[in-house]
Design an enzyme around this catalytic site. Structure first.
Site, PDB file in Angstrom:
ATOM      1  N   LEU B 238       0.814  -1.222   0.000  1.00 35.07           N
ATOM      2  CA  LEU B 238       0.000   0.000   0.000  1.00 35.07           C
ATOM      3  C   LEU B 238       0.852   1.279   0.000  1.00 35.07           C
ATOM      4  O   LEU B 238       1.683   1.491   0.885  1.00 35.07           O
ATOM      5  CB  LEU B 238      -0.917   0.000   1.230  1.00 35.07           C
ATOM      6  CG  LEU B 238      -1.905   1.183   1.312  1.00 35.07           C
ATOM      7  CD1 LEU B 238      -2.883   1.177   0.146  1.00 35.07           C
ATOM      8  CD2 LEU B 238      -2.639   1.186   2.637  1.00 35.07           C
ATOM      9  N   ASP B 239       0.603   2.136  -0.976  1.00 36.59           N
ATOM     10  CA  ASP B 239       1.250   3.454  -1.049  1.00 36.59           C
ATOM     11  C   ASP B 239       2.779   3.378  -1.068  1.00 36.59           C
ATOM     12  O   ASP B 239       3.465   4.310  -0.640  1.00 36.59           O
ATOM     13  CB  ASP B 239       0.796   4.361   0.109  1.00 36.59           C
ATOM     14  CG  ASP B 239      -0.695   4.649   0.055  1.00 36.59           C
ATOM     15  OD1 ASP B 239      -1.264   4.617  -1.049  1.00 36.59           O
ATOM     16  OD2 ASP B 239      -1.293   4.907   1.114  1.00 36.59           O
TER      17      ASP B 239
END
Lengths: 295, 295, 295, 295
Positions: B238-239
């Site tokens: 994530l990210d």
């Protein structure tokens, strides 16, 4: 060592800062008080924080406009304004003609030291720099050339003893600001508390990214497109104190870690100089983990 | 829906991008090859990464300067240049006259969508926007007004089913870019891999700070003095995908979370539009967790 | 067409702005007045200009905190505060619940129009956009898609007649802002005076550099390293009115005029949107050739 | 006085710069030549200017990768590459191990001098600073503290004589750069020509705005929202020489002229330091009134 002094009476100011639980009528109280003593307000800033329900203000009045001394101003402000506010009100009245005292802690990297001593030499900082203290001797020559006493405290095996010596030396100057100008030692928690609100650090990343050691290496590895620097108050939690100022510069794929280190120096210098100036001019009010900066 | 097309033959270009293990003579090889076919180079960029030992280049030649078709160019480049380089060489030849296809994934926030559809409508994006897909219907009216088909896929209890439907719908357009324009769903790892190098996200923080949900709330709580946005390729973590572009704007103590959300929109829009443009123009070369951006 | 309306009573505000000759006690007067009516001040900004000897303030109070209507507030403020100040005092009390009206003047370039109509569509602008008026029909389709009436006034041989028609059409909406969103006509002096303080222009250079026509061509020729945009009030002197906002972006030798035009659009949009927002929220006070912007 | 020297052979570089009429095959010629001598290219930048039809390049190769001396490199490059290009080709081969020489011209303002001497002291500038020459004695103490010879040349009634003395003194150092570090005298046209391509000025405005005297006063009067600084080559036309670098900082209505002067110093220092560094590293190619900067 030159320091900024009011060129004339028009530049001589009394500065009031105050933080308290918010309620209606505070501004009226303060401004009526200042009007009563004839205060010519040259700067006035207010902030109401809806999140914490706290009110902050900073007022600068021309010293020659009021009929009272700074001590009388303090007494009357306490009695006529502060007394009517919440008991946890924090406030302060300072006199721009009394120079602030500053001690710089350094290690081997000289760019922040060089920048601050240069500003001080040219009379651009509202402070006296009383001493430079280094855990290495690398910056002794430069400090001496600039006319500022340099003290060497080795941080070898007896770190606790070194910090004790540091504390005594710093405290002997009774400074308004203790600046960690790329001082590479982690300050123990009790010393952080002892210097709370006075000790200012420059960290070479855009916090909260890249906390701790070698932030430019971390930034390079992550491939960020901007690098930054953060000036913050020192607290017991590493690189987590209230932030005073931050700024960034653009980098790209062609920049090596060495390029980041080189370019980062310029932003570190600027961010620290701005943050320190605001601190010395009573423009920074701390509340919890955050600052209000009336720049 | 208008798209940018070469106004005249002078704007028609073939773009070569290549990444391979670095060694001396690569530039000579490529430039001699281009000189041989009469290529008029209008843009040339090179990067040698000392850290990874990898070499990257992007070359744009006027299509009307070479005596070969784009297919012939590909074949000859493969045979005369790439064959002599390392076996893990990655390369590509694209034709600016073939419009890139783009699909936008959205939720309820319309500023990034509005910005991209506006640019596309005015012919400012080097892409066709073929579809907008939303997990809510909030942005259907706007998309329809702008003449772009809107598809609604609800992400309720059967998330896996919804992602399967999304995958099929997106893939049916065979897009060059899948843009998560404030799409508030976390894409499953297998879909990230399936769209690797094509799926682009805009995250509303200066990564790696404030990963995950509600980054402006995190920024407000930490008291940072700048907020930012990051455009990056989507990966399973994530990210944490390779960053294409980032930018920041200044905030201060007077900015509430709502102010940050409002001001942040402008920087999100800009960062996404720049990142997407560079991706569509083959200006972004990915290597490991980082990008080389020949902007 | 959606417009921003207070989501709840906490967002409903009365905004007082005032400019007058500086003297001690003004802040006390205003804040005492506000305290008297129970006003909960949510924003307060002050500026004393030592150069002109003028004082400026803007105060925003929660409407639900005061026991008076906006008309009563105006009357009492006039009687209890303004009456005691200099006769050339300029002031205003506005109600955030009354939407501001805006008319946009355009030509062929649609990026500023697209940006403003998009913001308005999404409820991000504190204004109603009542009409778009173009001297060409290029932007009619877009305006209509966004649900805003478009009017075409050709500026051919009879310019005087066209401006007369424009004046009547604009005035029929009684707008709070007349925005020249890349309107390529030079407004006659009498019309500038008629719309003084309401007509806002976006100029595509960092004024005072590159006044007049084709500023990006001028910037390219001079070889500047930054290009900019300026939002300013329209006055009789071309591109010389009080500046509300400016910003710049970096360019380099590789940027052609076409690149500058493309990149410049993004900064024009942002600068105009910020300037217009501040104007609509009564954050801009004009004095002589300069502005005070309480952003 | 320390100067940057290659820490090891990996940092020792030969730098080739070249500008000539554009035609196909130039890149191939240069890169084949470099491949022939075994050159390991660590930096390569190209620019084709469609406006002037001129081609520019800068190549940096590791000195230890080539089997020739720098003199042999120059001869072979001239014979094997330059000879085949247009007769007005401009080129140069420099050796990073030969330190560049710099002379600084100053007046009373010490911030740019302080910044450059500080960088030089810390080994951050790729140059020796051989002398500081002032038309006043204000900066003598600082220069001497930093170990750089200071020369005083009064510019009283006999300006022509003073400039003659200045010319001789400067030329005696045979400098690669003559830096006007807030030197407040207008250099006569013949001296500008004599030092063409070597004399670098820092002007305290965002040129072409606010040419000539007291630019901060001009900026204050006009009410601009950003102030800047410009580093440019000195030519006979005042403040109109080719621009190397520019930058800006934000100001607002609360900033007095004195505030602008103070804040402007920081941007002047940075812009000059960047521009000088690029000049010293042969990153700036001048063509007509403009520069190509391969930063």
């Amino acid at each position: 060592m030159t320091t900024l002094s009011p060129a004339n009476s028009a530049d001589h100011r009394y500065v009031l800062t105050l933080g308290c639980p918010d309620t209606t009528g505070i501004v009226a109280k303060i401004s009526s008080f200042l009007a009563d003593i004839g205060g010519w307000i040259v700067e006035a800033a207010y902030h109401s924080d809806p999140d914490t329900g706290w009110f902050f203000t900073r007022q600068a009045v021309r010293a020659d406009s009021v009929s009272v001394t700074v001590e009388q101003l303090r007494e009357r402000f306490a009695a006529e304004v502060v007394a009517g506010l919440g008991s946890d009100t924090e406030w302060r009245v300072s006199d721009s003609a009394v120079p602030k005292k500053t001690v710089l802690l350094v290690s081997k990297e000289g760019h922040c030291l060089g920048d601050l001593l240069g500003r001080s030499y040219r009379g651009e900082l509202p402070a006296e720099i009383n001493a430079v203290i280094g855990n290495h001797r690398d910056l002794e020559d430069f400090s001496t050339r600039m006319g500022v006493p340099f003290h060497h405290i080795p941080f070898g095996t007896d770190k606790a003893g070194a910090f004790e010596e540091l504390r005594e030396l710093v405290d002997s100057h009774n400074p308004d600001a203790v600046v960690l100008a790329r001082f590479m030692q982690i300050v123990p928690e009790d010393l952080c508390e002892h210097w709370a609100g006075k000790a200012i650090n420059i960290h070479h990343s855009f916090l909260p990214s890249f906390i701790g050691a070698r932030p430019y290496h971390q930034a390079f590895k992550r491939g960020v497109k901007l690098i930054g620097a953060t000036c913050h108050y020192v607290t017991g939690e590493l690189d987590a104190g209230p932030i005073i100022e931050q700024d960034v510069i653009r980098v790209d794929h062609s920049d090596t870690v060495a390029d980041m280190v080189r370019q980062g120096r310029d932003i570190e210098k600027l961010v620290l100089a701005r943050g320190l100036r605001w601190h010395l001019e009573d423009r920074v009010l701390v509340h919890g983990q955050k600052t209000v900066v009336f720049s």
